[in-house]
Design a protein around this motif. Structure first.
Motif, PDB file in Angstrom:
ATOM      1  N   ASP A  68      97.075  44.586  59.925  1.00  0.00           N
ATOM      2  CA  ASP A  68      95.680  44.247  59.598  1.00  0.00           C
ATOM      3  C   ASP A  68      94.702  45.106  60.403  1.00  0.00           C
ATOM      4  OD1 ASP A  68      96.465  42.910  61.897  1.00  0.00           O
ATOM      5  OD2 ASP A  68      95.501  41.019  61.383  1.00  0.00           O
ATOM      6  N   ASN A  73      94.877  38.302  55.369  1.00  0.00           N
ATOM      7  CA  ASN A  73      94.626  37.050  54.650  1.00  0.00           C
ATOM      8  C   ASN A  73      95.669  35.975  54.934  1.00  0.00           C
ATOM      9  OD1 ASN A  73      92.177  37.447  53.007  1.00  0.00           O
ATOM     10  ND2 ASN A  73      93.306  39.181  52.173  1.00  0.00           N
ATOM     11  N   ASP A  84      97.834  35.975  58.040  1.00  0.00           N
ATOM     12  CA  ASP A  84      97.972  35.682  59.470  1.00  0.00           C
ATOM     13  C   ASP A  84      97.150  36.705  60.259  1.00  0.00           C
ATOM     14  OD1 ASP A  84      98.848  34.807  61.962  1.00  0.00           O
ATOM     15  OD2 ASP A  84     100.682  36.015  61.907  1.00  0.00           O
ATOM     16  N   PRO A  85      95.798  36.592  60.207  1.00  0.00           N
ATOM     17  CA  PRO A  85      94.970  37.658  60.777  1.00  0.00           C
ATOM     18  C   PRO A  85      94.989  37.701  62.303  1.00  0.00           C
ATOM     19  CG  PRO A  85      93.592  35.840  60.054  1.00  0.00           C
ATOM     20  CD  PRO A  85      94.993  35.532  59.605  1.00  0.00           C
ATOM     21  N   PHE A 104      93.367  37.472  65.748  1.00  0.00           N
ATOM     22  CA  PHE A 104      92.305  36.511  66.109  1.00  0.00           C
ATOM     23  C   PHE A 104      90.916  37.169  66.087  1.00  0.00           C
ATOM     24  CE2 PHE A 104      95.746  33.994  68.359  1.00  0.00           C
ATOM     25  CZ  PHE A 104      95.677  32.923  67.492  1.00  0.00           C
ATOM     26  N   ARG A 161      89.739  37.219  62.528  1.00  0.00           N
ATOM     27  CA  ARG A 161      89.406  35.855  62.102  1.00  0.00           C
ATOM     28  C   ARG A 161      88.071  35.397  62.711  1.00  0.00           C
ATOM     29  NH1 ARG A 161      93.651  31.087  63.135  1.00  0.00           N
ATOM     30  NH2 ARG A 161      94.980  32.516  61.951  1.00  0.00           N
ATOM     31  N   SER A 190      85.181  37.059  60.996  1.00  0.00           N
ATOM     32  CA  SER A 190      85.025  36.497  59.642  1.00  0.00           C
ATOM     33  C   SER A 190      84.275  35.177  59.698  1.00  0.00           C
ATOM     34  CB  SER A 190      86.390  36.285  58.980  1.00  0.00           C
ATOM     35  OG  SER A 190      87.091  37.487  58.864  1.00  0.00           O
ATOM     36  N   VAL A 191      84.669  34.320  60.643  1.00  0.00           N
ATOM     37  CA  VAL A 191      84.022  33.004  60.791  1.00  0.00           C
ATOM     38  C   VAL A 191      82.552  33.193  61.176  1.00  0.00           C
ATOM     39  CG1 VAL A 191      83.965  30.890  62.170  1.00  0.00           C
ATOM     40  CG2 VAL A 191      86.158  31.783  61.349  1.00  0.00           C
ATOM     41  N   LEU A 204      91.938  31.886  69.392  1.00  0.00           N
ATOM     42  CA  LEU A 204      90.730  32.027  68.571  1.00  0.00           C
ATOM     43  C   LEU A 204      89.480  31.790  69.427  1.00  0.00           C
ATOM     44  CD1 LEU A 204      89.549  32.567  65.795  1.00  0.00           C
ATOM     45  CD2 LEU A 204      89.784  30.134  65.263  1.00  0.00           C
TER      46      LEU A 204
END
Length: 584
Positions: A232, A261, A263-264, A266, A269, A272-273, A315
């Protein structure tokens, strides 16, 4: 800013790509998908059933052996020697997305098996691009005897010789074009170097580092899943570095998106959040959501935090780093926006600047981290080679961007006697000069551009893949089109043209800038959006037939999904046909 103070780049030349009809018909017989899609595939070099299968269904086993890279055996042996002799290893990389993802991948992999290591990212303003003397001195002072340089090093002949004199070996993992003289490194991994048999020449820096990780996995008899874990981040680097989205890069990006999509990392992720992204990640999200925030760290502050983001083990930790990058990016956007506005006002208020074939602007207070972005923004308004300069310490520093087909690096090379230093490539470059030389440089650069640029290069060109009728645009057509993802250079999202379509009367301007249109052809109606194209509304209001160039995508509204057109350009219909690519 008042739109009247700018001259929009409105006169665009349209050209339809050449289509080899016989090959497209052969492919149609093999695939039985819409003939227009077969023509698009043939234009991209996909001419057989097997080639189409490899294109639409990339798998990890399509990747080439890492051992095909010249010097790979030397690189692997040198890393393992460092392990065995407990040497200190420094992972060194550039401050952009490609560099920081490269460092994160390599450092994380090595750290799983070895603990005498650190990483180093040069400071954009204190040290500049690539291998730096400060970085080598840091390595020497701290007892490092091996440096793995990622996304840089291929041109660092003197600096790598300096490191060798201090007892420091280099492994260079780079993808930039080498000069005639190569650095005296223990190993050089670069598919573009002379004598390298590696079949795919367009890997990004992170891709080259990934290949070293794959080879180390094989040699150390580790499961290859250890290398796949970084896919990724490799996909993010491919997307951000705008390298070819063909061949092995397409496979890496495809598999990397699947990993992102499923297991990204951290860091991905958390960004993205923070960006409020919902739904699957696509390559566009990596380009426009992840990459700017990672790049902003190096532009506005220190790119080390981008590496820390990708190295985060939870995360929560990644979110803390992501928030810092998000703040950097907000500051970058603010600086970029205000400087662009100021630059457009300078041009719009000066008849001499308006009538030039180049743009060179200098303001000592402009932020150095965004001058390249501002140069790109100015080309959107005034389509010509552009340089934006600012004060950097005692010198003036700047970034150049070019228009399609014009070698801005060569133009700057012809001004070299006025410069302290310069570097770059065909479409982008950087330079420094003494403040006293700015005025002479502005005039010289304009002279060089005036003498060497073909007038056609000052008109932006839209390359259209193929003509479609509205009735051809169905959900099944789009479903196959969507499988051509990931899009990028050498596999751009296809552009289509439909001729002699009519405004239904429901087209309107939205949010002052954008065009929400409704067009009909032979009883079939499509709606869509033209971003920043409000100035086309009067043309539609003439109620005459128009030709529209567009891309096809999905519109989501209140949970409902429908096909829509994303307008690229629109003109009144002309009965004469478009010339094919290579025509007049």
């Amino acid at each position: 800013m008042d739109a009247k103070t700018t001259i929009p780049v409105s006169a665009k030349r349209w050209r339809i790509a050449h289509a080899e009809q016989e090959k497209a018909q052969e492919l149609f017989r093999a695939l039985r998908i819409h003939p227009a899609l077969c023509q698009v595939l043939v234009q991209r070099g996909i001419e057989t059933f097997d080639a189409a299968k490899a294109f639409f269904r990339p798998t990890i086993d399509q990747l080439h052996s890492p051992w095909l890279l010249k010097d790979m055996d030397k690189a692997v042996d040198r890393v393992l020697k460092a392990f065995n002799e407990e040497e200190k290893i420094l992972v060194f990389g550039d401050y952009d997305v490609d560099g920081t993802t490269s460092v994160a991948c390599m450092y994380h992999f090595l750290a799983r098996h070895y603990n005498r290591l650190d990483f180093y990212i040069p400071h954009r303003y204190k040290e500049g691009y690539g291998v730096s003397k400060a970085g080598i001195d840091f390595a020497h002072e701290n007892g490092f005897t091996l440096i793995i340089a990622l996304d840089c090093g291929i041109k660092s002949v003197e600096l790598i010789a300096y490191a060798k004199s201090l007892g420091i070996d280099f492994i260079v993992c780079d993808h930039h074009l080498p000069d005639e003289r190569l650095p005296d490194a223990v190993a050089i991994l670069n598919a573009k170097q002379p004598g390298c048999p590696y079949p795919f020449k367009e890997l990004c820096g992170c891709g080259v580092g990934f290949k070293l990780i794959c080879a180390l996995c094989e040699k150390m008899q580790l499961p290859m899943e250890e290398a796949w874990w970084y896919l990724d981040l490799v996909a993010t680097a491919i997307a951000a570095d705008i390298v070819s989205m063909s061949g092995e890069n397409r496979t890496l990006a495809f598999c990397g998106l699947e990993k992102a999509n499923r297991d990204p990392n951290f860091g991905i992720r958390a960004l993205s959040v923070l960006s409020n992204h919902q739904g699957p990640l696509q390559i566009n999200n990596l380009v426009f959501m992840i990459a700017p925030r990672v790049n902003a760290a190096g532009r506005m502050d220190d790119a080390r935090k981008a590496v820390q983001l990708f190295l985060s083990e939870t995360l929560e930790e990644a979110t803390r780093w992501a928030e810092q990058l998000h703040t950097d990016n907000s500051q970058r956007k603010e600086a970029d926006s205000s400087i662009t506005e100021e630059a457009l006002a300078l041009i719009g208020g000066d008849e001499t600047l308006l009538n030039r074939l180049s743009t060179v602007l200098y303001q000592p207070h402009w932020h150095k981290g965004v001058v390249g972005i501002v140069a790109s923004r100015l080309i959107e308004h005034y389509y010509r080679p552009t340089i934006v300069l600012t004060q950097s310490g005692d010198v003036v520093a700047g970034s150049a961007r070019s228009v399609t087909g014009f070698n801005v690096y060569e133009a700057i090379h012809q001004c070299r006697d006025l410069l302290l230093g310069y570097g770059g490539h065909f479409y982008a470059a950087g330079m420094t000069m003494h403040p006293d030389n700015v005025e002479a440089f502005v005039e010289r650069f304009e002279e060089v551009v005036k003498e060497s640029i073909h007038p056609d290069l000052l008109i932006p060109e839209i390359l259209i893949d193929i003509e479609l009728n509205f009735r051809d645009i169905t959900q099944s057509f789009y479903n196959i089109l969507a499988q051509m993802e990931p899009f990028g250079p050498d596999n751009l999202r296809p552009s289509f043209i439909s001729r002699r379509v009519m405004n239904t009367g429901y087209s309107r301007v939205v949010k002052e800038k954008h065009l929400r249109f409704s067009l009909r052809q032979d009883g079939v109606t499509f709606t869509g959006i033209g971003f920043g194209m409000a100035d086309k509304m009067p043309l539609l209001e003439q109620n005459k037939p128009v030709d529209v160039v567009y891309k096809i995508d999905i519109n989501e509204w209140n949970g409902e999904k429908s096909l829509q057109l994303r307008m690229v350009d629109v003109k009144l219909s002309d009965p004469s046909p478009l010339p094919p690519e290579g025509g007049a």
